[in-house]
Design an enzyme around this catalytic site. Sequence first.
Site, PDB file in Angstrom:
ATOM      1  CE1 TYR A   1      -3.819  -2.585   5.787  1.00  0.00           C
ATOM      2  CE2 TYR A   1      -3.287  -0.301   5.283  1.00  0.00           C
ATOM      3  CZ  TYR A   1      -3.610  -1.578   4.863  1.00  0.00           C
ATOM      4  OH  TYR A   1      -3.698  -1.845   3.514  1.00  0.00           O
TER       5      TYR A   1
ATOM      6  CB  SER B   1      -0.857  -0.030   1.271  1.00  0.00           C
ATOM      7  OG  SER B   1      -1.449   1.220   1.502  1.00  0.00           O
TER       8      SER B   1
ATOM      9  CE  LYS C   1      -1.506  -4.313   3.433  1.00  0.00           C
ATOM     10  NZ  LYS C   1      -1.861  -5.589   2.805  1.00  0.00           N
TER      11      LYS C   1
HETATM   12  P1  NAD Z   1     -11.188  -6.528   1.317  1.00  0.00           P
HETATM   13  O1  NAD Z   1     -11.395  -6.533   2.792  1.00  0.00           O
HETATM   14  O2  NAD Z   1     -12.355  -6.237   0.446  1.00  0.00           O
HETATM   15  O3  NAD Z   1     -10.557  -7.919   0.858  1.00  0.00           O
HETATM   16  C1  NAD Z   1      -9.736  -8.689   1.692  1.00  0.00           C
HETATM   17  C2  NAD Z   1     -10.286 -10.108   1.686  1.00  0.00           C
HETATM   18  O4  NAD Z   1      -9.457 -10.917   2.527  1.00  0.00           O
HETATM   19  C3  NAD Z   1     -11.711 -10.183   2.238  1.00  0.00           C
HETATM   20  O5  NAD Z   1     -12.509 -10.922   1.346  1.00  0.00           O
HETATM   21  C4  NAD Z   1     -11.556 -10.901   3.581  1.00  0.00           C
HETATM   22  O6  NAD Z   1     -12.679 -11.700   3.880  1.00  0.00           O
HETATM   23  C5  NAD Z   1     -10.306 -11.715   3.356  1.00  0.00           C
HETATM   24  N1  NAD Z   1      -9.517 -11.973   4.572  1.00  0.00           N
HETATM   25  C6  NAD Z   1      -9.222 -11.110   5.569  1.00  0.00           C
HETATM   26  N2  NAD Z   1      -8.478 -11.726   6.503  1.00  0.00           N
HETATM   27  C7  NAD Z   1      -8.288 -12.992   6.073  1.00  0.00           C
HETATM   28  C8  NAD Z   1      -7.611 -14.123   6.611  1.00  0.00           C
HETATM   29  N3  NAD Z   1      -6.970 -14.058   7.795  1.00  0.00           N
HETATM   30  N4  NAD Z   1      -7.628 -15.277   5.902  1.00  0.00           N
HETATM   31  C9  NAD Z   1      -8.291 -15.366   4.720  1.00  0.00           C
HETATM   32  N5  NAD Z   1      -8.973 -14.335   4.176  1.00  0.00           N
HETATM   33  C10 NAD Z   1      -8.955 -13.167   4.853  1.00  0.00           C
HETATM   34  O7  NAD Z   1      -9.986  -5.522   1.023  1.00  0.00           O
HETATM   35  P2  NAD Z   1      -9.434  -4.969  -0.361  1.00  0.00           P
HETATM   36  O8  NAD Z   1      -9.739  -3.517  -0.416  1.00  0.00           O
HETATM   37  O9  NAD Z   1      -9.852  -5.845  -1.475  1.00  0.00           O
HETATM   38  O10 NAD Z   1      -7.887  -5.102  -0.094  1.00  0.00           O
HETATM   39  C11 NAD Z   1      -7.158  -6.234  -0.526  1.00  0.00           C
HETATM   40  C12 NAD Z   1      -5.710  -6.071  -0.101  1.00  0.00           C
HETATM   41  O11 NAD Z   1      -5.194  -4.858  -0.646  1.00  0.00           O
HETATM   42  C13 NAD Z   1      -5.496  -5.972   1.404  1.00  0.00           C
HETATM   43  O12 NAD Z   1      -4.311  -6.656   1.733  1.00  0.00           O
HETATM   44  C14 NAD Z   1      -5.340  -4.486   1.644  1.00  0.00           C
HETATM   45  O13 NAD Z   1      -4.553  -4.221   2.781  1.00  0.00           O
HETATM   46  C15 NAD Z   1      -4.626  -4.062   0.372  1.00  0.00           C
HETATM   47  N6  NAD Z   1      -4.827  -2.647   0.035  1.00  0.00           N
HETATM   48  C16 NAD Z   1      -6.101  -2.151  -0.078  1.00  0.00           C
HETATM   49  C17 NAD Z   1      -6.294  -0.819  -0.384  1.00  0.00           C
HETATM   50  C18 NAD Z   1      -7.679  -0.221  -0.442  1.00  0.00           C
HETATM   51  O14 NAD Z   1      -7.800   1.013  -0.335  1.00  0.00           O
HETATM   52  N7  NAD Z   1      -8.735  -1.002  -0.649  1.00  0.00           N
HETATM   53  C19 NAD Z   1      -5.188   0.002  -0.606  1.00  0.00           C
HETATM   54  C20 NAD Z   1      -3.907  -0.543  -0.504  1.00  0.00           C
HETATM   55  C21 NAD Z   1      -3.744  -1.880  -0.179  1.00  0.00           C
HETATM   56  C1  WQD Z   2      -9.240   9.850   1.122  1.00  0.00           C
HETATM   57  C2  WQD Z   2      -9.422  11.333   1.392  1.00  0.00           C
HETATM   58  C3  WQD Z   2      -9.693  11.891   3.725  1.00  0.00           C
HETATM   59  C4  WQD Z   2     -13.531   9.858   4.238  1.00  0.00           C
HETATM   60  C5  WQD Z   2      -6.696   4.797   3.043  1.00  0.00           C
HETATM   61  C6  WQD Z   2      -5.623   4.095   3.815  1.00  0.00           C
HETATM   62  C7  WQD Z   2      -4.540   3.639   2.876  1.00  0.00           C
HETATM   63  C8  WQD Z   2      -5.125   2.837   1.713  1.00  0.00           C
HETATM   64  C9  WQD Z   2      -6.230   3.563   1.038  1.00  0.00           C
HETATM   65  C10 WQD Z   2      -5.078   0.531   2.352  1.00  0.00           C
HETATM   66  C11 WQD Z   2      -8.636  11.802   2.612  1.00  0.00           C
HETATM   67  C12 WQD Z   2     -10.947  12.225   2.941  1.00  0.00           C
HETATM   68  C13 WQD Z   2     -12.371  10.358   3.704  1.00  0.00           C
HETATM   69  C14 WQD Z   2     -14.548  10.770   4.685  1.00  0.00           C
HETATM   70  C15 WQD Z   2     -13.160  12.599   3.958  1.00  0.00           C
HETATM   71  N1  WQD Z   2      -5.689   1.608   2.155  1.00  0.00           N
HETATM   72  N2  WQD Z   2     -12.191  11.713   3.551  1.00  0.00           N
HETATM   73  N3  WQD Z   2     -14.312  12.112   4.506  1.00  0.00           N
HETATM   74  O1  WQD Z   2      -6.885   7.810   3.910  1.00  0.00           O
HETATM   75  O2  WQD Z   2      -6.100   8.218   1.543  1.00  0.00           O
HETATM   76  O3  WQD Z   2      -6.132   5.949   2.419  1.00  0.00           O
HETATM   77  O4  WQD Z   2      -7.208   3.950   2.018  1.00  0.00           O
HETATM   78  O5  WQD Z   2      -3.908   0.314   2.261  1.00  0.00           O
HETATM   79  O6  WQD Z   2      -3.670   2.895   3.634  1.00  0.00           O
HETATM   80  O7  WQD Z   2      -5.075   4.996   4.776  1.00  0.00           O
HETATM   81  O8  WQD Z   2      -8.261   7.010   1.922  1.00  0.00           O
HETATM   82  O9  WQD Z   2     -10.623   7.114   1.279  1.00  0.00           O
HETATM   83  O10 WQD Z   2     -10.029   7.155   3.738  1.00  0.00           O
HETATM   84  O11 WQD Z   2      -9.507   9.144   2.332  1.00  0.00           O
HETATM   85  O12 WQD Z   2     -12.998  13.810   3.846  1.00  0.00           O
HETATM   86  O13 WQD Z   2     -15.609  10.382   5.199  1.00  0.00           O
HETATM   87  O14 WQD Z   2     -10.800  11.576   1.704  1.00  0.00           O
HETATM   88  O15 WQD Z   2      -9.414  12.897   4.649  1.00  0.00           O
HETATM   89  O16 WQD Z   2      -8.169  13.088   2.320  1.00  0.00           O
HETATM   90  P1  WQD Z   2      -6.808   7.349   2.522  1.00  0.00           P
HETATM   91  P2  WQD Z   2      -9.680   7.532   2.343  1.00  0.00           P
END
Ligand code: NAD
Ligand code: WQD
Length: 359
Positions: free
Chosen positions: A154, A126, A158
Amino acid sequence: MSKVLVTGGAGYIGSHTVVALIDAGREVVVVDNLSNSSEKAMKSVEKLVGRSIPFYQVDVRDFDGLDKVLTAHPDINSVIHFAGLKAVGESVKIPLDYYEQNVAGTINLVKVLVKHKISTFVFSSSATVYGDATRFPDMIPIPEECPTESYSPYGRTKLFIEHILRDHTHANAEWCTALLRYFNPMGAHPSGEIGEDPRGIPNNLLPYLAQVATGRREKLYVFGDDYPSRDGTPIRDYIHVMDLAEGHIAALKKLEQVREERKSSETPEGFCREWNLGTGHGSTVFEIIKAFSKAVGSDLPYEVVGRRDGDVLDLTAKPTRANKELNWKAKKTVDEACTDLWRWTKSHPYGHGEKPSDE
Ligand code: NAD
Ligand code: WQD
C-alpha cells in the site's frame, strides 16, 4: 469558479471534502466505484448540503467511463483524487490489486485528464511514505524533506504514484499538482450525518474503538505498550477529518494561484509540491482511549497484546510548510474529533448500512 471532479467522493475523506467544497461555493462531480462506500453516503451528503450532486459509479481504471463523465461536464477544471484501496494488511495479501487500482488507476485517470486538457490535480498521499521516520531522530516531527520509504505494498503505491505525478508534472508545463500527505484522519462531520463507515472488522484505531463503544466489539486490543514513548504506546498525529477536508480546498486555491502567476512567465516544467496535512501534535494510543472514553462517558475496555507488524513508534507531522504555503492550519482538537465521532457512531452504529446478519 471551478467545477471539481472528486474521485472516491463517496468514501470517508472524500465525502467530508465534498461537503467542504460545496460549503466553499465550488461545484462538484463525484465518481466512485462504491467498492468501499455506498450510495447512501452520497444521499446523506446531498441532504447535508441541500442539493443534488452529479454522481457516477465509475472505476478509475475505466478510461471510457471517465471520458464520458468529463465529456458531460466540460467545465470541470480540477481534480481531487481519493479513489483507491487503503488497507495496509490487505495490501500485503493482494499486492497486485493494490498496484492495479492505485497505480494503474491513477495513470489511467491522468491520461483521461490529458485528453480533456485538465491539469490541476490534488492527490491523496499518506504519511506512510515516511516509513519509520524515527530512523532520523532530527526529523521528528516529520517535515516534507524527510526521506521516504515504505514497508508495505500500500505504502509503495503511494510512493510510486508520487513519483509518477512528479515526472508527469515536470514534463508538462501546464500541470499543477499537490501531493497531500495525510497523517491519521479521525472524527466525523459535526452534524453526525456522515462519518467513517468501514466494512468488516475495522483495522484502524478509532473505528475499532467506536465499535467497542457501541458493544459491537468486546474490547480494544492495544498493539504493544513497550514502545519508548511517554506511556509505552505509539504516537500518531490525529487530525479531524473536517480540518483535512479544508486542507484540500487550501491546496486547490494554492494551485489556482500558482497557475495564475505562471501565466505571465514561461516555465519549462509544471508545478508539483508535497504538503503534510497534520496538526503537529502527537497522541499515544492510551491518550486516545482516554479522550474517546470521555466523549462516550464510560471507560472503554482494552487489553494490551503484542506489537502489530509494521507499526512504528512516532508519526507526527511538522506541518509548517502547509501552514505557510497553503495558509491552512488544523484547528480542531482530538477531544472535538472524539465528540463528533461519537455523535456519528451513536446515531449510525452500523454506518450507512444495516446490522450484519452475523452479529
Ligand atoms: P475510503 O475507502 O473511505 O474512500 C475511498 C473511496 O474510493 C471509496 O468510496 C471507494 O469505494 C472508492 N474506490 C476505491 N477504489 C476505486 C476505484 N478503483 N475506482 C473508483 N473508486 C474507487 O478511504 P478514505 O479513508 O476516504 O481514503 C481516501 C484516500 O486517502 C485514499 O487514497 C487513501 O489511501 C488516502 N489516505 C487515507 C488515510 C486514512 O487513514 N483514511 C490516510 C492517508 C491517506
Ligand atoms: C494507530 C495506532 C496501532 C488498531 C494507518 C496506515 C497509514 C494511514 C493511516 C492510509 C497504532 C494502534 C490500532 C487497534 C491498536 N492510512 N492500534 N489497536 O497504523 O498509524 O496508520 O492509517 O494511508 O498508512 O498505516 O493507524 O489507526 O491503524 O493505528 O492498538 O485495534 O493505534 O498500533 O499505534 P496507523 P491505525
